[in-house]
Design an enzyme around this catalytic site. Structure first.
Site, mmCIF file in Angstrom:
data_model
loop_
_atom_site.group_PDB
_atom_site.id
_atom_site.type_symbol
_atom_site.label_atom_id
_atom_site.label_comp_id
_atom_site.label_asym_id
_atom_site.label_seq_id
_atom_site.Cartn_x
_atom_site.Cartn_y
_atom_site.Cartn_z
ATOM 1 N N ASP A 46 -5.062 6.991 -10.555
ATOM 2 C CA ASP A 46 -4.544 7.461 -9.365
ATOM 3 C C ASP A 46 -3.028 7.166 -9.226
ATOM 4 O O ASP A 46 -2.161 8.209 -8.783
ATOM 5 C CB ASP A 46 -5.197 6.811 -8.065
ATOM 6 C CG ASP A 46 -6.734 7.224 -7.867
ATOM 7 O OD1 ASP A 46 -6.970 8.480 -8.079
ATOM 8 O OD2 ASP A 46 -7.190 6.166 -7.479
ATOM 9 N N GLY A 47 -2.500 6.291 -9.796
ATOM 10 C CA GLY A 47 -1.015 5.922 -10.086
ATOM 11 C C GLY A 47 -0.538 6.926 -10.735
ATOM 12 O O GLY A 47 0.626 7.301 -10.390
ATOM 13 N N GLU A 123 0.386 7.652 1.511
ATOM 14 C CA GLU A 123 0.938 6.973 2.562
ATOM 15 C C GLU A 123 2.468 6.649 2.558
ATOM 16 O O GLU A 123 3.021 6.450 1.247
ATOM 17 C CB GLU A 123 0.146 5.726 3.038
ATOM 18 C CG GLU A 123 0.416 4.576 2.137
ATOM 19 C CD GLU A 123 0.106 4.344 0.969
ATOM 20 O OE1 GLU A 123 0.383 4.391 -0.048
ATOM 21 O OE2 GLU A 123 -1.311 4.478 0.664
ATOM 22 N N ARG A 148 5.927 -5.979 16.319
ATOM 23 C CA ARG A 148 6.565 -7.138 15.456
ATOM 24 C C ARG A 148 5.569 -7.687 14.503
ATOM 25 O O ARG A 148 4.384 -7.823 14.975
ATOM 26 C CB ARG A 148 7.342 -8.243 16.564
ATOM 27 C CG ARG A 148 7.822 -9.306 15.735
ATOM 28 C CD ARG A 148 8.541 -10.097 16.572
ATOM 29 N NE ARG A 148 9.245 -11.154 15.810
ATOM 30 C CZ ARG A 148 10.806 -11.212 15.996
ATOM 31 N NH1 ARG A 148 11.392 -10.606 17.032
ATOM 32 N NH2 ARG A 148 11.546 -12.141 15.383
ATOM 33 N N ASP A 150 4.469 -7.843 9.972
ATOM 34 C CA ASP A 150 4.791 -7.516 8.570
ATOM 35 C C ASP A 150 5.144 -6.014 8.380
ATOM 36 O O ASP A 150 6.210 -5.849 7.545
ATOM 37 C CB ASP A 150 3.797 -7.690 7.721
ATOM 38 C CG ASP A 150 3.239 -9.474 7.604
ATOM 39 O OD1 ASP A 150 4.228 -10.101 8.180
ATOM 40 O OD2 ASP A 150 2.613 -9.612 6.780
ATOM 41 N N LYS A 165 -7.133 1.418 3.611
ATOM 42 C CA LYS A 165 -8.430 1.025 3.951
ATOM 43 C C LYS A 165 -8.306 -0.590 3.959
ATOM 44 O O LYS A 165 -9.108 -1.422 4.667
ATOM 45 C CB LYS A 165 -9.306 1.412 2.788
ATOM 46 C CG LYS A 165 -10.862 0.954 2.843
ATOM 47 C CD LYS A 165 -11.416 1.552 1.708
ATOM 48 C CE LYS A 165 -12.939 1.243 1.629
ATOM 49 N NZ LYS A 165 -13.051 -0.459 1.500
ATOM 50 N N SER A 166 -7.532 -0.874 3.070
ATOM 51 C CA SER A 166 -7.455 -2.389 3.001
ATOM 52 C C SER A 166 -6.769 -2.989 4.292
ATOM 53 O O SER A 166 -7.318 -4.427 4.600
ATOM 54 C CB SER A 166 -6.547 -2.917 2.039
ATOM 55 O OG SER A 166 -6.743 -2.408 0.697
ATOM 56 N N ALA A 185 -0.443 -7.152 9.876
ATOM 57 C CA ALA A 185 -0.186 -8.410 10.544
ATOM 58 C C ALA A 185 0.843 -8.493 11.836
ATOM 59 O O ALA A 185 1.798 -9.061 11.622
ATOM 60 C CB ALA A 185 0.129 -9.493 9.424
HETATM 61 P P1 NAP Z 1 -1.310 -0.218 -8.085
HETATM 62 O O1 NAP Z 1 -0.920 -1.368 -7.137
HETATM 63 O O2 NAP Z 1 -1.028 -0.174 -9.435
HETATM 64 O O3 NAP Z 1 -2.785 0.496 -7.831
HETATM 65 C C1 NAP Z 1 -3.468 0.272 -6.493
HETATM 66 C C2 NAP Z 1 -4.851 0.877 -6.695
HETATM 67 O O4 NAP Z 1 -4.957 1.821 -5.461
HETATM 68 C C3 NAP Z 1 -5.433 1.461 -7.955
HETATM 69 O O5 NAP Z 1 -6.752 0.890 -8.376
HETATM 70 C C4 NAP Z 1 -5.336 2.928 -7.657
HETATM 71 O O6 NAP Z 1 -6.396 3.420 -8.447
HETATM 72 C C5 NAP Z 1 -5.763 2.765 -6.275
HETATM 73 N N1 NAP Z 1 -5.708 4.154 -5.417
HETATM 74 C C6 NAP Z 1 -4.246 4.594 -5.205
HETATM 75 N N2 NAP Z 1 -4.619 5.761 -4.465
HETATM 76 C C7 NAP Z 1 -5.834 5.626 -3.901
HETATM 77 C C8 NAP Z 1 -6.598 6.283 -3.040
HETATM 78 N N3 NAP Z 1 -6.035 7.464 -2.406
HETATM 79 N N4 NAP Z 1 -7.862 5.914 -2.721
HETATM 80 C C9 NAP Z 1 -8.423 4.831 -3.296
HETATM 81 N N5 NAP Z 1 -7.789 4.138 -4.207
HETATM 82 C C10 NAP Z 1 -6.351 4.393 -4.653
HETATM 83 O O7 NAP Z 1 -0.366 1.037 -7.422
HETATM 84 P P2 NAP Z 1 -0.119 2.502 -7.831
HETATM 85 O O8 NAP Z 1 -1.074 2.820 -8.941
HETATM 86 O O9 NAP Z 1 1.022 2.752 -8.031
HETATM 87 O O10 NAP Z 1 -0.723 3.233 -6.461
HETATM 88 C C11 NAP Z 1 -0.005 3.261 -5.355
HETATM 89 C C12 NAP Z 1 -1.110 3.087 -4.189
HETATM 90 O O11 NAP Z 1 -1.939 2.084 -4.367
HETATM 91 C C13 NAP Z 1 -0.410 3.201 -2.857
HETATM 92 O O12 NAP Z 1 -0.186 4.542 -2.436
HETATM 93 C C14 NAP Z 1 -1.614 2.652 -2.074
HETATM 94 O O13 NAP Z 1 -2.290 3.367 -1.360
HETATM 95 C C15 NAP Z 1 -2.419 1.712 -2.956
HETATM 96 N N6 NAP Z 1 -2.162 0.140 -2.720
HETATM 97 C C16 NAP Z 1 -3.144 -0.344 -2.414
HETATM 98 C C17 NAP Z 1 -3.180 -1.612 -2.025
HETATM 99 C C18 NAP Z 1 -4.150 -2.174 -1.278
HETATM 100 O O14 NAP Z 1 -5.042 -1.906 -1.109
HETATM 101 N N7 NAP Z 1 -3.949 -3.374 -0.922
HETATM 102 C C19 NAP Z 1 -1.647 -2.437 -1.943
HETATM 103 C C20 NAP Z 1 -0.910 -1.651 -2.834
HETATM 104 C C21 NAP Z 1 -0.950 -0.307 -3.041
HETATM 105 P P3 NAP Z 1 -6.203 3.706 -9.980
HETATM 106 O O15 NAP Z 1 -6.708 2.351 -10.498
HETATM 107 O O16 NAP Z 1 -7.166 4.999 -10.447
HETATM 108 O O17 NAP Z 1 -4.768 3.909 -10.503
#
Ligand code: NAP
Length: 268
Positions: A46-47, A123, A148, A150, A165-166, A185
């Site tokens: 997805d990234g 997002e 107020r 994070d 979702k998280s 938070a």
């Molecule tokens: P990353 O930290 O390397 O990967 C975050 C994870 O989120 C990867 O497993 C990615 O899938 C998955 N992901 C991305 N978009 C998604 C979606 N719409 N639905 C379900 N899972 C999804 O960050 P990145 O690859 O640069 O992606 C950025 C995205 O990661 C952000 O837009 C955010 O939505 C998500 N993210 C989530 C959290 C959390 O849940 N705590 C924290 C930081 C970022 P792949 O393994 O296929 O790349």
């Protein structure tokens, strides 16, 4: 002839799949055109897809994406690496089949008066990394609450399965053209109070964040992160632009959610 762009990460698996596409281009089935493609094939997770959508953001009105995943979660990706041949066959018989998803418009007003327009597929988040973020939250120009905590996250429907979702946000079907705000938070006590529930906004509604912090503020849009200390206003709403994918095979949204988060079920 269809013009195909390739956007892939550096993993060995992704490079191998990319070679398969390059061979087809050599046989004049498609033309490789990374500058002005009709379809962009992303190979990775997805990234990688998020990277491609931002890379081609000025051409979203005529580009369709097809995403192949090579070992990541792959929420957006419809093909596995070993199905590249199947995708190539579908591209050869393309009739313009597509499905499109809502995007978020993010408008930034900076302290020097400059205005920047961005889009996000998943997002936008506004956070403070040292101490708490203080910001007013306005809905359609009217003050709703003083936040107020994070930070805040505003997600699209397809982004609702990401960080939203998280944070305890709801998962939203992408046919609902809405955006959702979740809190990170938040502080809730006698002095500071927020609604504390995820909120879903109607298509025409505008959310405005007026941050009061002067340092340590960070704005993210999908995988991109920016220093946000010079930002005085952030306006968010569902965009009139959408992102399109080829639709040769269709994974129902709830099947996609089940595959990604629940997985195969064992039945007695
Ligand atoms: P990353 O930290 O390397 O990967 C975050 C994870 O989120 C990867 O497993 C990615 O899938 C998955 N992901 C991305 N978009 C998604 C979606 N719409 N639905 C379900 N899972 C999804 O960050 P990145 O690859 O640069 O992606 C950025 C995205 O990661 C952000 O837009 C955010 O939505 C998500 N993210 C989530 C959290 C959390 O849940 N705590 C924290 C930081 C970022 P792949 O393994 O296929 O790349």
């Amino acid at each position: 002839m269809m013009k195909v762009g390739l956007y892939y990460n550096q993993s060995e698996k992704s490079q191998k799949v990319a070679e398969e596409f390059l061979n087809v281009c050599c046989h004049k089935e498609f033309e490789r055109d990374d500058e002005n493609p009709d379809v962009v094939i992303t190979i990775g997770g997805d990234g990688t897809l998020l990277g491609a959508v931002h890379h081609y953001k000025s051409q979203l009105d005529h580009i369709r994406f097809a995403a192949i995943h090579t070992g990541h979660l792959g929420f957006y990706t419809d093909w596995r690496d070993f199905q590249a041949g199947e995708l190539i066959e579908s591209l050869k018989h393309d009739q313009g089949e597509s499905v499109s998803y809502p995007l978020l418009d993010v408008t930034l007003e900076k302290a020097d008066g400059t205005i920047e327009n961005h889009i996000a597929l998943n997002e936008a988040t506004l956070r403070k990394v040292n101490g708490t973020l203080v910001c007013e939250v306005l809905i359609n120009g009217e003050l709703f609450e003083n936040f107020r905590g994070d930070g805040v996250c505003v997600a699209t429907p397809t982004g609702s399965t990401g960080v939203n979702k998280s944070l305890g946000g709801a998962i939203v079907h992408p046919r609902a053209e809405v955006m959702q705000m979740t809190e990170m938070a938040s502080i809730n006590n006698r002095v500071y109070r927020t609604l504390s529930s995820p909120m879903i906004f109607a298509p025409e509604e505008v959310l405005t964040l007026l941050p009061h912090s002067e340092n340590g503020m960070v704005l993210s849009m999908d995988h991109l992160t920016y220093d946000a200390n010079d930002i005085v206003k952030v306006h968010l709403h569902i965009s009139t632009q959408r992102v399109s994918f080829v639709r040769y095979r269709h994974t129902h949204f709830w099947d996609r959610v089940e595959n990604s988060f629940i997985g195969a079920r064992e039945i007695d």
